[in-house]
Write an enzyme that holds these catalytic residues in place. Structure first.
Site, PDB file in Angstrom:
ATOM      1  N   ARG A 198      48.047 -11.302  26.165  1.00 17.57           N
ATOM      2  CA  ARG A 198      46.593 -11.096  26.235  1.00 17.57           C
ATOM      3  C   ARG A 198      45.900 -11.594  24.965  1.00 17.57           C
ATOM      4  O   ARG A 198      44.728 -11.940  25.002  1.00 17.57           O
ATOM      5  CB  ARG A 198      46.287  -9.603  26.481  1.00 17.57           C
ATOM      6  CG  ARG A 198      44.802  -9.299  26.746  1.00 17.57           C
ATOM      7  CD  ARG A 198      44.624  -7.862  27.241  1.00 17.57           C
ATOM      8  NE  ARG A 198      43.237  -7.524  27.547  1.00 17.57           N
ATOM      9  CZ  ARG A 198      42.422  -6.863  26.726  1.00 17.57           C
ATOM     10  NH1 ARG A 198      42.842  -6.464  25.541  1.00 17.57           N
ATOM     11  NH2 ARG A 198      41.181  -6.596  27.094  1.00 17.57           N
ATOM     12  N   ILE A 238      36.212  -9.611  27.891  1.00 14.77           N
ATOM     13  CA  ILE A 238      37.480  -9.613  28.621  1.00 14.77           C
ATOM     14  C   ILE A 238      37.636  -8.163  29.069  1.00 14.77           C
ATOM     15  O   ILE A 238      37.477  -7.236  28.276  1.00 14.77           O
ATOM     16  CB  ILE A 238      38.658 -10.110  27.755  1.00 14.77           C
ATOM     17  CG1 ILE A 238      39.994  -9.992  28.505  1.00 14.77           C
ATOM     18  CG2 ILE A 238      38.747  -9.412  26.415  1.00 14.77           C
ATOM     19  CD1 ILE A 238      41.168 -10.694  27.781  1.00 14.77           C
ATOM     20  N   SER A 239      37.887  -7.946  30.358  1.00 18.28           N
ATOM     21  CA  SER A 239      37.914  -6.583  30.900  1.00 18.28           C
ATOM     22  C   SER A 239      39.012  -5.749  30.244  1.00 18.28           C
ATOM     23  O   SER A 239      40.023  -6.274  29.773  1.00 18.28           O
ATOM     24  CB  SER A 239      38.163  -6.614  32.411  1.00 18.28           C
ATOM     25  OG  SER A 239      37.140  -7.312  33.075  1.00 18.28           O
ATOM     26  N   GLN A 240      38.796  -4.432  30.273  1.00 18.53           N
ATOM     27  CA  GLN A 240      39.800  -3.479  29.777  1.00 18.53           C
ATOM     28  C   GLN A 240      41.083  -3.625  30.599  1.00 18.53           C
ATOM     29  O   GLN A 240      41.018  -3.749  31.826  1.00 18.53           O
ATOM     30  CB  GLN A 240      39.203  -2.080  29.953  1.00 18.53           C
ATOM     31  CG  GLN A 240      40.063  -0.969  29.424  1.00 18.53           C
ATOM     32  CD  GLN A 240      39.432   0.394  29.690  1.00 18.53           C
ATOM     33  OE1 GLN A 240      38.237   0.508  29.960  1.00 18.53           O
ATOM     34  NE2 GLN A 240      40.249   1.426  29.622  1.00 18.53           N
ATOM     35  N   PRO A 241      42.257  -3.607  29.969  1.00 20.57           N
ATOM     36  CA  PRO A 241      43.504  -3.762  30.733  1.00 20.57           C
ATOM     37  C   PRO A 241      43.634  -2.772  31.900  1.00 20.57           C
ATOM     38  O   PRO A 241      44.070  -3.149  32.990  1.00 20.57           O
ATOM     39  CB  PRO A 241      44.589  -3.536  29.675  1.00 20.57           C
ATOM     40  CG  PRO A 241      43.954  -4.019  28.410  1.00 20.57           C
ATOM     41  CD  PRO A 241      42.502  -3.621  28.503  1.00 20.57           C
TER      42      PRO A 241
END
Ligand code: SAH
Length: 215
Positions: free
Chosen positions: A37, A63-66
């Site tokens: 990531r 970038i979206s939260q995992p």
């Protein structure tokens, strides 16, 4: 691009955390365990890459939260070879997770700089989705219908054109809401074309924006 033992160790801890937070689909956990990531973020922010949080990328986007990536992917109930339309390429991280699960991915982004960057990065990493610079509200009629549709920005309403482009028997996962938070909706289209909509918790996304002029 270096994927050090330190990065790999942090990634294993992130996978463990996602398990504890309730992610069950082993294929999703494996994909997150595999994809570096930190390649999707500026190198000076390396140390944040394996924390379970969203992070700023270019053009005021994130970038979206995992956890969000994992949960949205799990809710898609993907099978190998399925055709997936993704709205909001952003960094391209979620795109790679879908590809790792064996999907054929068509991804749309409305910010030119993000579209260009994701295209370059994914090519370097050997991932091959179909990239489109355009408006997610319109979908991709020329490539429809799709087995799955994933929206990764907060939509003020469910876009009619995306419903039309969902295959009978298909599933769409879309966060809906105009304020700071959105409700994750899972929309199932029956073989007869009847929609069933289920709510799956509250999340926080950047907004799905309307047309840019000239698009
Ligand atoms: N999946 C991405 C999330 C990026 S955030 C990742 O993990 O990096 C959501 C993205 O949706 C942003 O890049 C934003 O520019 C894009 N977006 C917003 N409105 C859009 C629209 N109408 N069409 C296509 N993309 C849109």
């Amino acid at each position: 691009m270096i994927d050090s033992y330190k990065h790999q160790g942090l990634r294993r801890q992130l996978v463990q955390l996602l398990k504890e937070k309730g992610i069950r689909d082993q294929r999703v956990l494996d994909a997150i365990g595999k994809i570096p990531r930190h390649y999707f973020m500026d190198s000076q922010f390396d140390k944040f890459a394996y924390q379970d949080m969203a992070f700023k990328i270019d053009a005021g986007q994130t970038i979206s939260q995992p956890y969000t990536v994992a949960r949205q992917t799990e809710l898609l109930e993907l099978e190998k070879g399925m055709k997936v339309l993704e709205i909001g390429t952003g960094s391209g991280y979620q795109t790679c997770v879908l590809l790792e699960l064996g999907a054929k991915v068509f991804t749309i982004e409305r910010q030119k700089i993000l579209y260009e960057k994701a295209k370059l990065l994914l090519a370097k990493m050997n991932y091959q989705p179909k990239f489109f610079y355009g408006d997610g509200y319109a979908g991709l009629p020329a490539f429809a219908p799709f087995d799955r549709i994933l929206v990764t920005c907060g939509a003020p309403h469910i876009p009619e054109k995306l419903i039309e482009q969902l295959k009978p028997g298909g599933i769409m996962v879309i966060p809906v809401g105009e304020g700071d938070t959105q409700v994750m909706k899972v929309i199932r289209k029956s073989l007869q074309g009847v929609l069933k909509i289920e709510d799956q918790g509250v999340f926080r996304f950047v907004p799905m924006l309307k047309n840019k002029s000239g698009m």
